[in-house]
Design an enzyme around this catalytic site. Structure first.
Site, PDB file in Angstrom:
ATOM      1  N   GLU A  11       0.766  -1.094  -0.010  1.00  0.00           N
ATOM      2  CA  GLU A  11       0.018   0.091   0.012  1.00  0.00           C
ATOM      3  C   GLU A  11       0.822   1.330   0.191  1.00  0.00           C
ATOM      4  OE1 GLU A  11      -2.805   0.434   3.126  1.00  0.00           O
ATOM      5  OE2 GLU A  11      -3.798   2.013   2.234  1.00  0.00           O
TER       6      GLU A  11
ATOM      7  N   GLY B 169       3.359   2.391  10.969  1.00  0.00           N
ATOM      8  CA  GLY B 169       2.936   1.553  12.147  1.00  0.00           C
ATOM      9  C   GLY B 169       2.719   0.064  11.655  1.00  0.00           C
ATOM     10  N   ALA B 170       1.919  -0.112  10.822  1.00  0.00           N
ATOM     11  CA  ALA B 170       1.714  -1.538  10.372  1.00  0.00           C
ATOM     12  C   ALA B 170       0.789  -1.817   9.298  1.00  0.00           C
ATOM     13  CB  ALA B 170       0.955  -2.192  11.549  1.00  0.00           C
TER      14      ALA B 170
ATOM     15  N   GLU C 106      -2.423  -4.030   7.079  1.00  0.00           N
ATOM     16  CA  GLU C 106      -3.222  -4.949   7.235  1.00  0.00           C
ATOM     17  C   GLU C 106      -3.315  -5.978   6.043  1.00  0.00           C
ATOM     18  OE1 GLU C 106      -3.856  -1.689   6.420  1.00  0.00           O
ATOM     19  OE2 GLU C 106      -5.372  -1.138   4.806  1.00  0.00           O
ATOM     20  N   ASN C 107      -2.279  -6.475   5.350  1.00  0.00           N
ATOM     21  CA  ASN C 107      -2.336  -7.461   4.409  1.00  0.00           C
ATOM     22  C   ASN C 107      -3.314  -8.680   4.739  1.00  0.00           C
ATOM     23  OD1 ASN C 107       0.162  -5.929   3.176  1.00  0.00           O
ATOM     24  ND2 ASN C 107       1.103  -6.882   5.067  1.00  0.00           N
TER      25      ASN C 107
ATOM     26  N   HIS D 152      -6.508  -2.065  15.187  1.00  0.00           N
ATOM     27  CA  HIS D 152      -6.893  -1.281  13.973  1.00  0.00           C
ATOM     28  C   HIS D 152      -6.544  -2.105  12.618  1.00  0.00           C
ATOM     29  CE1 HIS D 152      -6.590   2.353  11.268  1.00  0.00           C
ATOM     30  NE2 HIS D 152      -5.864   1.373  10.778  1.00  0.00           N
ATOM     31  N   GLU D 153      -5.406  -2.877  12.673  1.00  0.00           N
ATOM     32  CA  GLU D 153      -5.005  -3.705  11.675  1.00  0.00           C
ATOM     33  C   GLU D 153      -6.100  -4.667  11.366  1.00  0.00           C
ATOM     34  OE1 GLU D 153      -3.205  -2.385   9.717  1.00  0.00           O
ATOM     35  OE2 GLU D 153      -2.471  -0.856  11.191  1.00  0.00           O
TER      36      GLU D 153
ATOM     37  N   HIS E  96      -9.397  -4.052  10.131  1.00  0.00           N
ATOM     38  CA  HIS E  96      -9.303  -3.825   8.615  1.00  0.00           C
ATOM     39  C   HIS E  96      -9.806  -4.717   8.003  1.00  0.00           C
ATOM     40  CE1 HIS E  96      -7.946   0.474   7.501  1.00  0.00           C
ATOM     41  NE2 HIS E  96      -6.773   0.227   8.176  1.00  0.00           N
TER      42      HIS E  96
ATOM     43  N   GLU F 223      -9.865   3.974   6.110  1.00  0.00           N
ATOM     44  CA  GLU F 223      -8.978   4.520   7.379  1.00  0.00           C
ATOM     45  C   GLU F 223      -9.758   5.231   8.433  1.00  0.00           C
ATOM     46  OE1 GLU F 223      -6.311   3.189   7.984  1.00  0.00           O
ATOM     47  OE2 GLU F 223      -5.607   2.660   6.062  1.00  0.00           O
TER      48      GLU F 223
END
Ligand code: B3K
Ligand code: ZN
Length: 881
Positions: A127, A268-269, A271-272, A304-305, A308, A327
């Site tokens: 992303e 931060g991270a 979400e794949n 959060h991830e 997603h 987001e």
């Protein structure tokens, strides 16, 4: 002459893709400098695509080795290829298979986009537009495909091979030292959610059974030696999974959920699908190395991830203009999760503080943009506080307007109707319009108009008539390319507080549509009349921060202090106290500038003191009441001709005045909070530590702590990072005796832990002293520092630029020059990180003329450089426009 700026991407130019790619088979043979990627794409012309329409695929720094269509190698004149584009001018009219082979150099990939290596581990970040650095593709979020990925590597280098979805096969490659794994993700997804990881990693495992009865294997992969630091992340993951089932009715949909922590990561991270990749900062936590803030951050980012998976992955964005669709909504969900796990009031205050410190300045400067922008040059620069935090506030307002039940019905409808799609804000809002039976046409302006609306509130009480009137005027300030704004639909929660501290209940409320205590402000000015009010009330306005606006009320400080003591809404209780503190700090800054003494009203000190000792309040809330607005917050409220040095001095004077005048209470409370038993990362224990450490800060910056003894003892006796770091900060920032020794001892203890050393860099970079800039320069040569690692850069240079207002904006311009030069150098290696660092310049126009001149000169110097990346060029140009 510098190269012409490429044309921007515009929302109105959106067209659906001419081709669909139903499936992607990838075969990735890893090697550090020459990885081979074979991609097999099942391509179909989209409905309505004219026969012979060219197929144009995106690339970025790619090297094509081979290409065939339906098994036939194409003649050279049948394709047009460059590192950033592949065109097949006349493809077949029906479905066809395209096979390509590209070669990549993961070791040379310092941009950390696409496939790269972090401490030897192969990992990916796609992303927003990183997949095109792996193979040629329709690298846009509305191209959804089913992926099957074969990953092959040397067994010794990479015993762990991970992909999206579920594992389907693995084995050795006969006659070689290599092995492979095959992963299949049954859920069609856009290319930005593709991921793979290969490396020598340790695994921490657990399981989770979903509400639908699916047994899910949970794994967290980390570098060897870090296995003991994953408990909190795993616990947070399981709590997130349960919460999403209970609160949003969303269950997980694969048999495995893998998280990998890497140390070189731009954000931060990520979400794949089924394979979240994290900056290790948001996974690893042990009491000795992570602060309470780190624990809270991990809980939030893991959630959060994970969230997603539904808001972002199952339902994704049609185009990158819709970024807030995933987001803003997902931030809202993670904020609600944390509020449920912790104290809702404290969480709300923390979120609003973040919004005001990060998003309000963005909205007030040259980088302002709507929650849904309509134009961009570089999408990487739009992962902003506006898209994320203001985007979340917009969803929160929707919930406020609709109420709990209709909001949930709207979310359910959104999930039902759009599952498996790439969609838009309009589609999202339509679900709430239908479920809530409301008209959201005016509300939709929140997505379109940039700038923080200002609400001015004036009140009047007429005793004989028993009437209270509240006039609310809204104004949305002009922002780049948006001079004129329309009035917004703003939910303003209001209560009238009686003198006995109880809410009054008016006989009638007229002048605006209301729902419960919500006033629907829709016009530029509205006067709301409350009748049946027997005594002069104090209005509590914008309760819970019901809208992301700047409220300017005509309440005098004594009314605000009344609310600080009596408001039944904890948010406004805190906000009222902050309001008086802010008024005092702004007045103090003016006094410092005129070389007059600073005045801190007795009533303010008394109000702070009352909340400090009120044991009916949570520790964390009491800590928040003691915290002064930051220097940047004060600058933001002043808004123009900022002298950061005057603000720093004023804040320091107010802090030491409070410290000295509350000294007996501060030392007594500090002593009372000592020895809270074994460490726990839970909110209650963390709150207690935060109160004790705020008190420590006052002690260290007041007369009582000037010898440094108490703060040194706090440092030495600390059995956790929160307490140790709090003491180190006070020692260094107040330059107390022993601060140099403390820095040495901290570094000796934590030298092997890069994340802990980041805190050591940060403490030094944020000391408001003239020698800090030289110190920062010297620290870039420290063995623990590396300009290639985004966490290190953020901890040292980023902290200096954003957490040290007076030194970054030094009167001689040296701080601004240093950060601009550092960003320029970093840009050669990692444009995304460089552009983010440079956005510290976003408030430059608000500085006083001399400093403003230095900032402009630094920006113009960059602007005249032909070699800037698109990321940097975009920030520089917008800052100067
Ligand atoms: N979606 C990612 C952010 C990607 C940023 C790309 N420049 C992390 C997140 O918001 O969850
Ligand atoms: Zn996100």
């Amino acid at each position: 002459m510098r190269p012409e700026t490429p044309a921007p991407v515009r929302l109105e130019d959106y067209r659906p893709p001419a081709y669909e790619i139903a499936s992607v088979h990838l075969d990735i043979r890893l090697a550090p400098q020459a990885t081979r990627v074979r991609a097999k794409l099942a391509v179909t012309p989209a409905e309505g695509t004219a026969a012979g329409t060219p197929l144009v695929l995106d690339g970025d720094e790619l090297k094509l080795l081979a290409l065939s269509l339906d098994g036939r190698v194409l003649a050279e004149d049948a394709i047009r290829v460059s590192p950033d584009r592949l065109e097949i001018p006349s493809p077949p009219a029906g479905p066809f298979t395209l096979e390509m082979e590209t070669e990549l150099d993961p070791d040379a990939n310092t941009k950390l986009m696409g496939l790269y290596r972090s401490n030897g581990t192969y990992c990916t970040q796609c992303e927003a537009e990183g997949f095109r650095r792996i193979t040629y593709f329709l690298d846009r979020p509305d191209c959804l495909s089913v992926y099957t990925t074969r990953i092959e590597a040397r067994k010794n280098d990479a015993p762990v091979l991970l992909g999206n979805g579920n594992p389907v096969a693995q084995g050795d490659v006969p006659g070689t030292d290599r092995h492979y794994a095959i992963w299949h993700d049954p859920h069609p997804k856009p290319s930005y959610l593709f991921a793979m990881v290969a490396g020598d990693l340790a695994r921490v495992s657990d399981t989770f059974t979903t509400s639908e009865g699916r047994d899910v294997a949970l794994n967290i992969y980390v570098e060897h030696g870090n296995e003991g630091a994953c408990d909190w992340a795993m616990d947070s993951l399981k709590r997130s999974m349960r919460w999403d089932e209970e609160v949003f009715g969303r269950a997980y949909d694969l048999d495995v959920f893998n998280i990998v922590a890497v140390s070189d990561f731009n954000m931060g991270a990520m979400e794949n699908k089924g394979l979240n990749i994290f900056n290790d900062k948001y996974v690893l936590a042990e009491p000795d190395t992570a602060t309470d803030q780190d624990y809270a951050g991990i809980e939030t980012v893991i959630a959060h991830e994970y969230f997603h998976n539904w808001t972002g992955n199952r339902i994704t964005c049609r185009d990158w203009f819709q970024l807030c669709l995933k987001e803003g909504l997902t931030v809202f969900r993670d904020q609600e999760f944390s509020a449920d796990q912790r104290s809702r009031a404290v969480k709300r205050i923390a979120d609003v503080r973040l919004l005001k410190s990060h998003q309000f300045p963005e909205d007030a400067g040259p980088l302002a943009h709507p929650v849904r922008p309509r134009l961009y040059h570089e999408i990487n620069n739009f992962y902003t506080a506006t898209v994320y935090e203001k985007g979340s506030e917009v969803v929160r307002m929707l919930k406020c307007l609709l109420g709990e039940t209709a909001f949930r019905a709207g979310m359910d409808l959104y999930f039902d109707r759009h599952d498996g799609e790439a969609t838009t804000i309009e589609a999202f809002l339509a679900c709430f319009q239908e479920a809530g039976g409301v008209d959201l046409a005016q509300f939709a302006l929140w997505y379109e108009q940039a700038g923080t609306p200002v609400i001015r509130a004036e009140s009047r009480y007429e005793k004989e008539a028993g009437r209270f009137t509240l006039t609310l005027r809204q104004q949305v300030p002009p922002t780049p390319k948006q001079a004129d704004k329309q009035p917004m639909h703003i939910p303003v929660r209001v209560a009238l507080m009686g003198r006995d501290g109880r809410e009054l209940h008016p006989a009638s409320v007229t002048g605006a549509e209301t729902t419960g205590d919500i006033i629907h402000l829709r016009e530029a000015s509205q006067t709301i009349t409350f009748t049946g009010i027997a005594e002069r009330p104090v209005p509590s306005i914008l309760r819970g921060f019901s809208a992301p606006v700047s409220l300017k009320s005509d309440l005098a400080d004594d009314d605000l202090l009344f609310l600080a003591a009596n408001d039944s809404d904890p948010f406004n209780r805190w906000a009222s106290l902050q309001g008086v503190l802010m008024n005092t700090l702004i007045a103090a800054s003016a006094c410092v500038a005129r070389q007059q003494p600073v005045n801190v009203p007795d009533a303010l000190v008394a109000a702070i003191e009352a909340n400090t000792v009120d044991t009916t309040l949570e520790h964390a809330f009491r800590a928040l009441c003691l915290q002064l607005p930051g220097e940047a917050d004060i600058a933001r409220e002043i808004g123009h001709d900022i002298d950061p040095e005057a603000i720093r001095a004023a804040r320091a004077a107010v802090r030491s005045a409070i410290s000295d005048r509350m000294a007996p209470t501060i030392t007594a409370e500090y002593a009372r909070l000592a020895g809270d038993g074994a460490f726990s990362p839970e909110a209650a224990a963390a709150g207690r530590r935060s109160l004790r450490n705020v008190l420590l800060d006052y002690i260290g910056h007041g007369a009582a702590g000037a010898d440094g003894a108490l703060v040194r003892a706090h440092f030495e006796q600390a059995d956790n990072m929160t307490d140790r770091l709090a003491a180190l900060n006070v020692l260094v920032h107040a330059a107390l005796p022993g601060h140099e020794d403390a820095l040495v001892s901290f570094a000796a203890r934590h030298k092997a832990n890069p994340l802990a050393m980041d805190k050591w860099f940060m403490v030094q970079a944020t000391a408001a002293r003239d020698e800090t800039l030289d110190k920062v320069r010297a620290l870039t040569r420290h063995p623990a520092f590396s300009a290639g690692n985004p966490n290190r850069v953020r901890a040292l240079i980023g902290a200096f630029a954003t957490g040290n207002q007076s030194q970054f904006n030094r009167a001689d311009g040296a701080g601004l020059d240093y950060v601009a030069d550092f960003a320029r150098e970093l840009d050669r290696r990692n444009p995304q990180a460089a552009a983010r660092l440079l956005s510290a310049f976003r408030s430059w126009r608000a500085l006083e003329p001399e400093r403003r001149g230095h900032a402009e000169a630094a920006l113009r110097r960059l602007a005249s450089d032909d070699g800037l990346s698109a990321d940097m060029r975009d920030i520089v140009d917008r800052c100067l426009q």
